[in-house]
Design a protein around this motif. Structure first.
Motif, PDB file in Angstrom:
ATOM      1  N   ARG A 201      -7.417   3.374   2.401  1.00  0.00           N
ATOM      2  CA  ARG A 201      -6.492   4.119   1.536  1.00  0.00           C
ATOM      3  C   ARG A 201      -5.570   4.995   2.375  1.00  0.00           C
ATOM      4  NH1 ARG A 201      -9.321   8.684  -1.145  1.00  0.00           N
ATOM      5  NH2 ARG A 201      -8.919   9.471   0.932  1.00  0.00           N
ATOM      6  N   ASP A 202      -6.145   5.789   3.272  1.00  0.00           N
ATOM      7  CA  ASP A 202      -5.342   6.706   4.084  1.00  0.00           C
ATOM      8  C   ASP A 202      -4.370   5.951   4.990  1.00  0.00           C
ATOM      9  OD1 ASP A 202      -6.718   8.747   2.835  1.00  0.00           O
ATOM     10  OD2 ASP A 202      -8.028   9.150   4.553  1.00  0.00           O
ATOM     11  N   LEU A 203      -4.814   4.836   5.559  1.00  0.00           N
ATOM     12  CA  LEU A 203      -3.944   4.021   6.403  1.00  0.00           C
ATOM     13  C   LEU A 203      -2.752   3.492   5.606  1.00  0.00           C
ATOM     14  CD1 LEU A 203      -3.403   2.462   9.086  1.00  0.00           C
ATOM     15  CD2 LEU A 203      -4.774   0.607   8.104  1.00  0.00           C
ATOM     16  N   LEU A 204      -3.024   2.912   4.447  1.00  0.00           N
ATOM     17  CA  LEU A 204      -1.952   2.316   3.648  1.00  0.00           C
ATOM     18  C   LEU A 204      -1.040   3.369   3.030  1.00  0.00           C
ATOM     19  CD1 LEU A 204      -3.833  -0.668   2.001  1.00  0.00           C
ATOM     20  CD2 LEU A 204      -2.358  -0.652   4.026  1.00  0.00           C
ATOM     21  N   PHE A 205      -1.592   4.452   2.520  1.00  0.00           N
ATOM     22  CA  PHE A 205      -0.751   5.493   1.933  1.00  0.00           C
ATOM     23  C   PHE A 205       0.106   6.189   2.992  1.00  0.00           C
ATOM     24  CE2 PHE A 205      -3.532   6.512  -2.064  1.00  0.00           C
ATOM     25  CZ  PHE A 205      -3.391   5.209  -2.480  1.00  0.00           C
ATOM     26  N   GLY A 206      -0.267   6.052   4.254  1.00  0.00           N
ATOM     27  CA  GLY A 206       0.510   6.622   5.347  1.00  0.00           C
ATOM     28  C   GLY A 206       1.694   5.768   5.761  1.00  0.00           C
ATOM     29  N   GLN A 207       1.828   4.584   5.182  1.00  0.00           N
ATOM     30  CA  GLN A 207       2.932   3.681   5.507  1.00  0.00           C
ATOM     31  C   GLN A 207       3.983   3.758   4.409  1.00  0.00           C
ATOM     32  OE1 GLN A 207       0.703   0.033   5.957  1.00  0.00           O
ATOM     33  NE2 GLN A 207       0.162   0.517   8.070  1.00  0.00           N
ATOM     34  N   LEU A 208       5.190   4.185   4.780  1.00  0.00           N
ATOM     35  CA  LEU A 208       6.265   4.406   3.810  1.00  0.00           C
ATOM     36  C   LEU A 208       6.506   3.194   2.925  1.00  0.00           C
ATOM     37  CD1 LEU A 208       8.562   6.073   2.623  1.00  0.00           C
ATOM     38  CD2 LEU A 208      10.011   5.272   4.508  1.00  0.00           C
ATOM     39  N   TYR A 209       6.562   2.004   3.504  1.00  0.00           N
ATOM     40  CA  TYR A 209       6.876   0.818   2.707  1.00  0.00           C
ATOM     41  C   TYR A 209       5.769   0.495   1.705  1.00  0.00           C
ATOM     42  CZ  TYR A 209       4.370  -1.318   6.693  1.00  0.00           C
ATOM     43  OH  TYR A 209       3.473  -1.615   7.684  1.00  0.00           O
ATOM     44  N   VAL A 210       4.520   0.846   2.010  1.00  0.00           N
ATOM     45  CA  VAL A 210       3.422   0.645   1.062  1.00  0.00           C
ATOM     46  C   VAL A 210       3.507   1.687  -0.051  1.00  0.00           C
ATOM     47  CG1 VAL A 210       0.917   0.603   0.741  1.00  0.00           C
ATOM     48  CG2 VAL A 210       1.933  -0.406   2.804  1.00  0.00           C
ATOM     49  N   ARG A 211       3.737   2.947   0.326  1.00  0.00           N
ATOM     50  CA  ARG A 211       3.862   4.015  -0.688  1.00  0.00           C
ATOM     51  C   ARG A 211       4.975   3.684  -1.669  1.00  0.00           C
ATOM     52  NH1 ARG A 211       3.833   8.016   3.341  1.00  0.00           N
ATOM     53  NH2 ARG A 211       5.971   8.512   2.808  1.00  0.00           N
ATOM     54  N   LYS A 212       6.140   3.293  -1.142  1.00  0.00           N
ATOM     55  CA  LYS A 212       7.280   2.981  -2.019  1.00  0.00           C
ATOM     56  C   LYS A 212       6.946   1.834  -2.970  1.00  0.00           C
ATOM     57  CE  LYS A 212      11.462   2.915  -0.582  1.00  0.00           C
ATOM     58  NZ  LYS A 212      12.724   2.689   0.123  1.00  0.00           N
ATOM     59  N   ALA A 213       6.296   0.799  -2.458  1.00  0.00           N
ATOM     60  CA  ALA A 213       5.960  -0.354  -3.302  1.00  0.00           C
ATOM     61  C   ALA A 213       4.967   0.029  -4.394  1.00  0.00           C
ATOM     62  CB  ALA A 213       5.393  -1.480  -2.436  1.00  0.00           C
TER      63      ALA A 213
END
Length: 111
Positions: A83-95
């Motif tokens: 969760r923390d890894l993915l939420f830390g990636q702008l393109y994942v958060r935006k999607a």
């Protein structure tokens, strides 16, 4: 037509398409996200234009992600580190934010 079901803690699962940056462009990848419906009056508490605000919102809205794989195409289980890894990636958060609001508002991709 189905009758409307009153649910105290509604959830839904949708496919999330992510534009992942690659050399010279983007590659569309996807996964399934199970979302918690965030009450409308609570959404205003989150600054979705900032990294910390959108991350806080996603911590509230995302129950889990599935259909994730690693670089060797092996399944990845949902946990706090992922969760923390993915939420830390702008393109994942935006999607994720886009998928959530499209789902709850009934908008179709491209609108």
């Amino acid at each position: 037509m189905a009758k409307f079901v009153v649910t105290k803690n509604p959830q839904f699962t949708h496919k999330v398409k992510v534009q992942v940056p690659v050399n010279g462009g983007f590659e569309t990848q996807d996964f399934d996200a199970t979302f918690n419906v965030v009450p409308t009056d609570e959404i205003g508490e989150y600054d979705l234009s900032s990294g910390p605000g959108s991350t806080d919102f996603l911590r509230r809205a995302v129950d889990s992600l599935s259909d994730l794989v690693d670089e060797k195409d092996q399944p990845v289980s949902w946990n706090d580190s992922v969760r923390d890894l993915l939420f830390g990636q702008l393109y994942v958060r935006k999607a994720l934010v886009r998928a959530y609001f499209e789902a709850v508002s009934g908008a179709q991709s491209g609108n």
